[in-house]
Design a protein around this motif. Sequence first.
Motif, short mmCIF file in Angstrom:
data_model
loop_
_atom_site.label_atom_id
_atom_site.label_comp_id
_atom_site.label_asym_id
_atom_site.label_seq_id
_atom_site.Cartn_x
_atom_site.Cartn_y
_atom_site.Cartn_z
N ALA A 294 0.83 -1.20 0.00
CA ALA A 294 0.00 0.00 0.00
C ALA A 294 0.87 1.26 0.00
CB ALA A 294 -0.93 0.01 1.21
N SER A 295 0.33 2.33 -0.56
CA SER A 295 1.01 3.63 -0.59
C SER A 295 0.75 4.37 0.72
CB SER A 295 0.52 4.47 -1.77
OG SER A 295 0.78 3.82 -2.99
N VAL A 296 1.80 4.95 1.28
CA VAL A 296 1.71 5.66 2.55
C VAL A 296 2.54 6.94 2.47
CG1 VAL A 296 1.27 3.65 4.03
CG2 VAL A 296 3.62 4.21 3.39
N CYS A 297 2.27 7.87 3.39
CA CYS A 297 3.02 9.12 3.46
C CYS A 297 3.49 9.36 4.89
CB CYS A 297 2.18 10.30 2.98
SG CYS A 297 1.68 10.20 1.24
N ARG A 298 4.63 10.04 5.02
CA ARG A 298 5.24 10.31 6.31
C ARG A 298 5.47 11.80 6.49
NH1 ARG A 298 9.50 12.33 7.40
NH2 ARG A 298 10.37 12.06 5.31
N SER A 299 5.30 12.25 7.74
CA SER A 299 5.51 13.65 8.06
C SER A 299 6.65 13.79 9.06
CB SER A 299 4.22 14.24 8.67
OG SER A 299 4.39 15.58 9.02
N GLY A 300 7.62 14.68 8.76
CA GLY A 300 8.75 14.88 9.66
C GLY A 300 9.38 16.25 9.46
N SER A 301 10.04 16.77 10.48
CA SER A 301 10.51 18.15 10.46
C SER A 301 11.72 18.39 9.57
CB SER A 301 10.82 18.62 11.88
OG SER A 301 11.90 17.87 12.40
N THR A 302 12.57 17.39 9.38
CA THR A 302 13.76 17.59 8.57
C THR A 302 13.45 17.60 7.09
OG1 THR A 302 15.16 16.56 10.24
CG2 THR A 302 16.06 16.71 8.01
N THR A 303 12.67 16.64 6.64
CA THR A 303 12.41 16.49 5.20
C THR A 303 10.96 16.71 4.82
OG1 THR A 303 12.14 14.10 5.49
CG2 THR A 303 14.35 14.91 4.91
N GLY A 304 10.09 17.04 5.77
CA GLY A 304 8.71 17.37 5.45
C GLY A 304 7.85 16.16 5.17
N TRP A 305 7.14 16.23 4.06
CA TRP A 305 6.09 15.25 3.73
C TRP A 305 6.57 14.41 2.55
CZ3 TRP A 305 1.51 13.62 5.60
CH2 TRP A 305 0.55 13.08 4.74
N HIS A 306 6.72 13.09 2.77
CA HIS A 306 7.19 12.19 1.72
C HIS A 306 6.38 10.90 1.73
CE1 HIS A 306 10.74 14.29 0.13
NE2 HIS A 306 10.84 14.81 1.35
N CYS A 307 6.30 10.27 0.55
CA CYS A 307 5.46 9.08 0.38
C CYS A 307 6.27 7.91 -0.14
CB CYS A 307 4.30 9.38 -0.57
SG CYS A 307 3.22 10.72 -0.01
N GLY A 308 5.71 6.74 -0.01
CA GLY A 308 6.34 5.52 -0.49
C GLY A 308 5.40 4.35 -0.33
N THR A 309 5.96 3.16 -0.08
CA THR A 309 5.19 1.92 -0.07
C THR A 309 5.55 1.07 1.14
OG1 THR A 309 5.17 1.92 -2.49
CG2 THR A 309 4.68 -0.17 -1.41
N ILE A 310 4.55 0.37 1.70
CA ILE A 310 4.80 -0.60 2.76
C ILE A 310 5.43 -1.84 2.14
CG2 ILE A 310 3.74 -2.14 4.46
CD1 ILE A 310 1.62 -0.07 4.97
N GLN A 311 6.59 -2.25 2.63
CA GLN A 311 7.29 -3.43 2.14
C GLN A 311 7.02 -4.67 2.99
OE1 GLN A 311 11.29 -1.81 2.18
NE2 GLN A 311 11.24 -1.51 -0.04
N ALA A 312 6.80 -4.46 4.27
CA ALA A 312 6.54 -5.60 5.16
C ALA A 312 5.95 -5.09 6.46
CB ALA A 312 7.82 -6.38 5.43
N ARG A 313 5.24 -5.97 7.13
CA ARG A 313 4.75 -5.69 8.48
C ARG A 313 5.39 -6.70 9.43
NH1 ARG A 313 0.76 -2.41 9.93
NH2 ARG A 313 -0.29 -1.20 8.31
N GLY A 314 5.62 -6.27 10.66
CA GLY A 314 6.22 -7.16 11.64
C GLY A 314 7.71 -7.32 11.50
N ALA A 315 8.39 -6.36 10.87
CA ALA A 315 9.84 -6.45 10.66
C ALA A 315 10.60 -6.23 11.97
CB ALA A 315 10.29 -5.43 9.62
#
Length: 497
Positions: A294-315
């Motif tokens: 699934a496609s997801v997005c992340r929010s953080g102060s250094t690099t702002g708002w970026h998106c990508g993909t879930i590769q695995a759960r339970g890693a």
Amino acid sequence: MTRHTWRGAMTACAAGALLVGPLAVGSTAAASDPGSTSPHELGIEQKVDPGIARALERDLGISRGDAAARLTFQARAAGIEDALERRLGASFAGAWVDPTANVLYVGVADQGAAAAVQAAGAKAVVVDDTLAELEGWQASLDAATPAAADQVPSWYVDVVTNSVVVSVRPGGEATAQALIERAGVPAGSVSFEATEEAPQTYIDIVGGNAYYIGSGSRCSVGFAVTGGFVTAGHCGRSGATTTSPSGTFAGSSFPGNDYAWVRAASGNTPVGAVNRYDGSRVTVAGSTDAAVGASVCRSGSTTGWHCGTIQARGASVTYSQGTVSGLIRTNVCAEPGDSGGSLIAGTQAQGVTSGGSGNCSSGGTTYFQPVNEILSAYGLTLTTGGGTTPPPTTACTGYAASYQGSLSSGAAVAQPSGGSVTVTRSGTFRLCLAGPSGADFDLYLQKRSGTTWSTVGQGTTSSNNEAFTYNGTAGTYRYVVLAYSGSGSYVLGATTP
């Protein structure tokens, strides 16, 4: 089962049959309005926040139209995956999506279970090992910490290849083999992945909003909860104090886990939203787990708002402080200073930033602590967008007819009372909707043609209030109210020709 011993990267799923059939399996939305149901049942495809679509277009190279279709598909696939996991029981071997073709795959360790998967509208893949077996072997690796942690930085269950993937840095092959033997993991159920990653925790960070710990270290608010917020456990120990917002770490776990929650002091108001770093916020509507792929997005102060993909759960990942297991592995980029921030799929909270490797120039791997585990561990309630405050009684006044009700986030209802109105002449429709403060409620005008309904007019801004006019002909119409995000009461005003 024969597997490649080494691999360079996760392989993509081959395109298969489109996800069809019952699309609301196990995911019927609850609502207060009699007759309320899912938007799909009323012929309404939920809109996608344009900011999220733009970010997916930028980071994943897909059109905004494809981004909207992908997020809608993912939301529907999550409900089907959940229902199939319960139904298949021990034979369930995980699920993942192919985001390019919008296909949901479900692994089964029993050929007889494939029919149930197909009947639910997914594509069955028969494999050797169940998800429970793979997770058990991963747990064995967790208990058998590698002799040189920097040589074997992470391991995780990869449902796509039906294996436990062990990441190995150059020169770490012997360490990885010794770890597997010591843990007692069958060699045929392990894949090795060459990597350059050297995970580290991100201490000096901000997600949706910044907060400060002790004498000045900074982390981020992951997601608001009743009474405070959740964040990464490595940000502070229990009892540590925070400022902006002020509060105290009421619980913290790291390593092993990487989660914590901060009880905010009075005067701080939790808000169900994530900072998108473009002057706007994404509303948090819930915390349904998105599937692998699934496609997801992340929010953080250094690099702002970026998106990508879930590769695995339970890693599982090994930092210098120790191993953390049960994480979401993604290819979303992050850099030091992004730790503790929010990971979100559409409007559904997924996790808080733990750590990773790489950067947002060349890409990287980032791990997230699942938010639902944090909520469960501390008995917390996620704060979602909007509220339950009814709109003012003067809202949408001056209309010939008025309807009132209450909806939970994601639900929809047809007015009047699940029925319709008959208009005998052409003219102008005037429609108005007033929803709860802070929510995003939408309004649709639909006309019946035979046995089907078609949307002929709509108000779908990001506001809780909508108003529009439509010049129509005689016929049968209905008004559909959708709680796109947030829950609460609404008032609908309508004047027909």
